[in-house]
Structures are given as C-alpha cells and as structure tokens.
Enzyme design. Structure first.
Site, PDB file in Angstrom:
ATOM      1  N   TYR A 144       0.869  -1.186   0.000  1.00  0.00           N
ATOM      2  CA  TYR A 144       0.000   0.000   0.000  1.00  0.00           C
ATOM      3  C   TYR A 144       0.895   1.220   0.000  1.00  0.00           C
ATOM      4  O   TYR A 144       1.900   1.276   0.717  1.00  0.00           O
ATOM      5  CB  TYR A 144      -0.896  -0.015   1.248  1.00  0.00           C
ATOM      6  CG  TYR A 144      -1.789   1.196   1.374  1.00  0.00           C
ATOM      7  CD1 TYR A 144      -2.907   1.357   0.566  1.00  0.00           C
ATOM      8  CD2 TYR A 144      -1.512   2.194   2.311  1.00  0.00           C
ATOM      9  CE1 TYR A 144      -3.729   2.472   0.674  1.00  0.00           C
ATOM     10  CE2 TYR A 144      -2.325   3.314   2.435  1.00  0.00           C
ATOM     11  CZ  TYR A 144      -3.429   3.447   1.615  1.00  0.00           C
ATOM     12  OH  TYR A 144      -4.245   4.548   1.727  1.00  0.00           O
ATOM     13  N   ASP A 247       9.315   2.276  -0.071  1.00  0.00           N
ATOM     14  CA  ASP A 247       8.307   2.957   0.726  1.00  0.00           C
ATOM     15  C   ASP A 247       8.475   2.476   2.169  1.00  0.00           C
ATOM     16  O   ASP A 247       8.042   1.379   2.527  1.00  0.00           O
ATOM     17  CB  ASP A 247       6.914   2.642   0.186  1.00  0.00           C
ATOM     18  CG  ASP A 247       5.837   3.403   0.951  1.00  0.00           C
ATOM     19  OD1 ASP A 247       6.151   3.955   2.025  1.00  0.00           O
ATOM     20  OD2 ASP A 247       4.684   3.434   0.486  1.00  0.00           O
ATOM     21  N   LYS A 275       4.896   8.336   9.332  1.00  0.00           N
ATOM     22  CA  LYS A 275       4.400   7.657  10.533  1.00  0.00           C
ATOM     23  C   LYS A 275       5.336   7.798  11.748  1.00  0.00           C
ATOM     24  O   LYS A 275       5.408   8.853  12.347  1.00  0.00           O
ATOM     25  CB  LYS A 275       4.134   6.182  10.220  1.00  0.00           C
ATOM     26  CG  LYS A 275       3.037   6.022   9.170  1.00  0.00           C
ATOM     27  CD  LYS A 275       2.352   4.692   9.258  1.00  0.00           C
ATOM     28  CE  LYS A 275       1.481   4.478   8.021  1.00  0.00           C
ATOM     29  NZ  LYS A 275       0.208   3.911   8.252  1.00  0.00           N
TER      30      LYS A 275
END
Ligand code: PMP
Length: 444
Positions: A144, A247, A275
């Site tokens: 994702y 990523d 994050k």
C-alpha cells in the site's frame, strides 16, 4: 471478564455521524464495521475511552505512535517549539533534523519534507519520471502506498502485461477515480516473485521509470523478502535506468533506526518516510535519497511544494522522536523486540488453548498475526477467509481491551513493560474464546 460496552462512544458517534460521513475519519471497504471508539486519554501503551474502558494500544495510530502516549520528553520538546516561531517557512531547526535523518537512513544523501505518506510517494514518482524520462511504475500486490488514484488497489488479469484494473470486492477500490489512471500508470506484480519481476522488467524496461516497494511487506501481512529478491530488484533497476523507491512509511524508524534498508542491507535510490518518524503526535513525512536525483528540486526542474512542508512543530516532533529512539544506540529496539517475543508466545499459546490456528510473522516491532496454519511467503497466501478470521480476532481483542491495527498488525512502542504484558495475558484468552465461537459459527 466481561466484554467492554461502548454505550457512550456509540451515543457520541451517532451525533457525529450527522456531520462526519459514517462517523469515521477513513473508510476502507473492509468487510466489517469498526465500532468507532472515542478516546479521552492516553499514557504510554494505554488508552482510555469515553466509557472508562482501558486498552493496551497496539493499533498505535497505524504504527505512527512509537514513543508512547503522552511521552513527557516528546511533549516538552514540542512545547519548546510552540513557544517559538511556529508559522514560518524556515527555522534554526532545519539542518539539525536533516542531519539526524541522514545519519540513520543509509541511502539518504538529501531530504525534503511533507505531511503525509501519500504525498511523498507521489513526489517520489514525479522525481523518478523526471529523472528517467519514462512514465510507468511497477508496484506490487498487497503493498500500500497511500490513497491517491493512481496507486491504490486494483489487480492485473493479464500476467504478460500486468496492467492493474479495478475489480468488484477490492477493499482498496473506489468509485471516482480519474479515467484510466490505474491502467496507464503502473504494472502490478505479485510480491516476492523474482521470476515475474525479471520478466516484466526486461520486457518493458523502456516504459518503466520506477519500482516502488515496501522493503518488508507490512501491508501485505508482515512478509519478509525472500533471499535475493531485493538484491535482484536493485540490480534490475541499475541495469535498466529505473529508480528504486523503498516505501518505508511503516518500516522507517520502526524496524530499527535505519529502517528496512539497514536491516536488509539494500540501498534504494529514493525512500519515503512518515508515521513513526514523527513519534505519533504530529503528521510529518519525508522523501530522502540520492543527491543526484534530489537535486532535480534544486535546479527547479521538478516541483516540490506544500504550505506546511518543513513546519517547525513537525520537525521538532522528528527531532524529539529520533533523539528518544536513538538514545543508547537505539537500545529501545532490542527491548521492544524482547517484549514482543513474550507477547507473541502468550498470544500463540492462548490460540492453541482454544484450538485456533495462529501464526505471527514479520518484524517483531510490527508483526502481523494470521489465523492459518502456515506462514505466508507472499500476500497471495493470505486468503479472504484468513483475512476475515483475522478481522474477527481483531474485533474480539478490542472488546477485551487489546487494540490491534488493521487488519492484524501489532505496533509496539518503547514504553511497553511487564504490566502491559500481564494485561495482554489476562485479556487475550477470553477474546480468543469469543473469536473462536464466531469463526466456528461462520465457517460451520
Ligand atoms: N505507504 C505505506 C507503506 C503506508 O503504510 C501508508 C499508510 N498506511 C502510506 C504510504 C500512506 O501514508 P499516509 O496515510 O500518511 O498518506
């Protein structure tokens, strides 16, 4: 022990629903309705909701919260910056924070900032297109990379030319995409499949500007790359003028100070971070990588913009977080891993006691559980049935005070202690007994 009731949260959410669609802040089409629990307070690994229920928080705001709720040192650093210049473009914090990131992330030569993972991924793709002059990127099933039209969901029918398309039942599928955007921008490949990768890259090298991957497929279910997979990916990129993008929005500063790339010893060209880099309290993301590529910004050949890019409070959050995580040579990661190992043993034996299959896989600080007998070697090996069962377990755990991130990810934080482990031990058995009942009733 009785399951939690959420009367106050539910009542409050009913009011909210009048204004906030669905009463939720995000709405993937997962095959279950999450009860929005409204929290009022947090400390370390614990949270309390409007009904006075207490939780152990492994949800951790999708993995962002790594320093623990209400961490005093983190809060003090932020307060210091609230009292200075908040709404300005540049401060005397900028260089220090860039240096901190570059010190830890092996492939980082230059850095730029944003707010979300989604936007940093798009920035990375733009750089890759500009750098190579090619358009299409390769991405992988199960991974994702944010909620933008060109990169979310879809699957390929034609294995020879794996162009992604929307399909019914895709929980990352959405109406309203720009026409043909999925089809024209990427190829989607099974992850951890070296042969397919090599075949597609060599066949379509002239079209491919980038390969984007999570170095460890956390979104795919906590799956480590098979031996040689990322090495081969790196070699293919070098050979065919393709930009390798890791990523590391999840893995960055979560699996260790150097992220997945340090753990696996592979240097990508560009890396997205977010994050946990901000500790959990503030949104802040970064794109780091080779100076040769990042300098396309310096020459202004490529645009990177954003009102809040590099905002002082966000950079203060990065500074506080990286200083806390980096203390004593990053010894917090070892402690987190030890706690994780204990918790997962308790989890597995509680599952065994009620006769539920359960494997736990992935890096210890962000592992996933799966209600199946075997460890998945690719996201494809986690069936819809398993995902459904994982979600049932997730919901049952919440009813007994253990919060797990979607679908079955457990994000640990550095404050986790022996009391938390005991809390987990007490609650996991009744939760799994309830889950077992629901799963048996559903699959009988
Ligand atoms: N990349 C990965 C690997 C992610 O897990 C996420 C978020 N779950 C994103 C990108 C998107 O980040 P954000 O939600 O901050 O836009």
């Amino acid at each position: 022990m009785l399951a939690y009731k959420w009367d106050n949260s539910k009542m409050y959410n009913t009011r909210l629903k009048k204004y906030l669609p669905g009463g939720v802040h995000y709405n993937f089409r997962l095959p279950w309705e999450e009860t929005p629990i409204h929290f009022v307070r947090g400390k370390d690994s614990r949270l309390w909701d409007m009904d006075g229920n207490e939780y152990l928080d492994f949800y951790a705001k999708f993995g962002a919260m790594i320093v623990g709720h209400n961490n005093q040192r983190y809060n003090e650093e932020l307060k210091k910056w609230i009292g200075r210049a908040m709404a300005v473009n540049h401060t005397d914090l900028d260089t220090e924070v860039c240096e901190l990131i570059i010190k830890h992330i092996p492939s980082a030569e230059m850095v730029c900032f944003g707010l979300s993972g989604t936007e940093m991924v798009q920035n990375a793709l733009r750089l890759a297109r500009a750098y190579t002059g090619k358009n299409r990127f390769i991405r992988f099933e199960g991974n994702y990379h944010g909620n933008a039209d060109n990169i979310m969901g879809g699957r390929a029918i034609d294995r020879k030319r794996p162009v992604p398309k929307d399909y019914p039942g895709d929980y990352k599928g959405t109406l309203g995409r720009a026409k043909d955007i999925l089809e024209t921008q990427s190829f989607i490949l099974p992850w951890n499949d070296l042969e397919t990768l090599e075949e597609v890259v060599t066949t379509y090298a002239d079209e491919i500007c980038a390969i984007i991957t999570e170095p460890i497929s956390i979104n795919g279910g906590g799956i480590m790359p098979q031996a040689g997979y990322l090495e081969k990916m790196r070699a293919l990129c070098d050979e065919h003028n393709i930009v390798l993008i890791f990523d590391e929005i999840i893995t960055g500063f979560r699996v260790g100070l150097g992220g997945g790339q340090a753990l696996l010893n592979i240097k990508p060209d560009l890396t997205t971070l977010g994050k946990a880099m901000g500790g959990g309290g503030l949104p802040v993301s970064a794109l780091v990588g080779k100076a040769e590529i990042m300098k396309l910004y310096e020459s202004k050949k490529v645009i990177h913009a954003g009102t809040f890019n590099g905002y002082p409070l966000g950079l203060a959050a990065v500074k506080a977080t990286l200083e806390i995580l980096g203390e004593d040579n990053g010894s917090c990661y070892g402690r987190m891993a030890e706690n994780a190992a204990q918790i997962y043993e308790i989890f597995k034996s509680a599952a065994k006691a009620v006769d539920l299959p359960l494997v736990i896989q992935g890096p210890l600080t962000c592992a996933s559980y799966h209600c199946q007998e075997y460890e998945a070697k690719s996201p494809r090996e986690i069936s819809y049935d398993t995902q459904f069962k994982d979600i049932v377990i997730n919901s049952s755990l919440a009813k007994y005070g253990i919060l797990v991130s979607s679908i079955s990810r457990m994000y640990l934080n550095i404050t986790l202690n022996a009391d938390d482990i005991e809390f987990f031990r007490e609650r996991v058995s009744p939760a799994l007994a309830e889950a077992k009942q629901i799963i048996d009733d559903t699959f009988k």
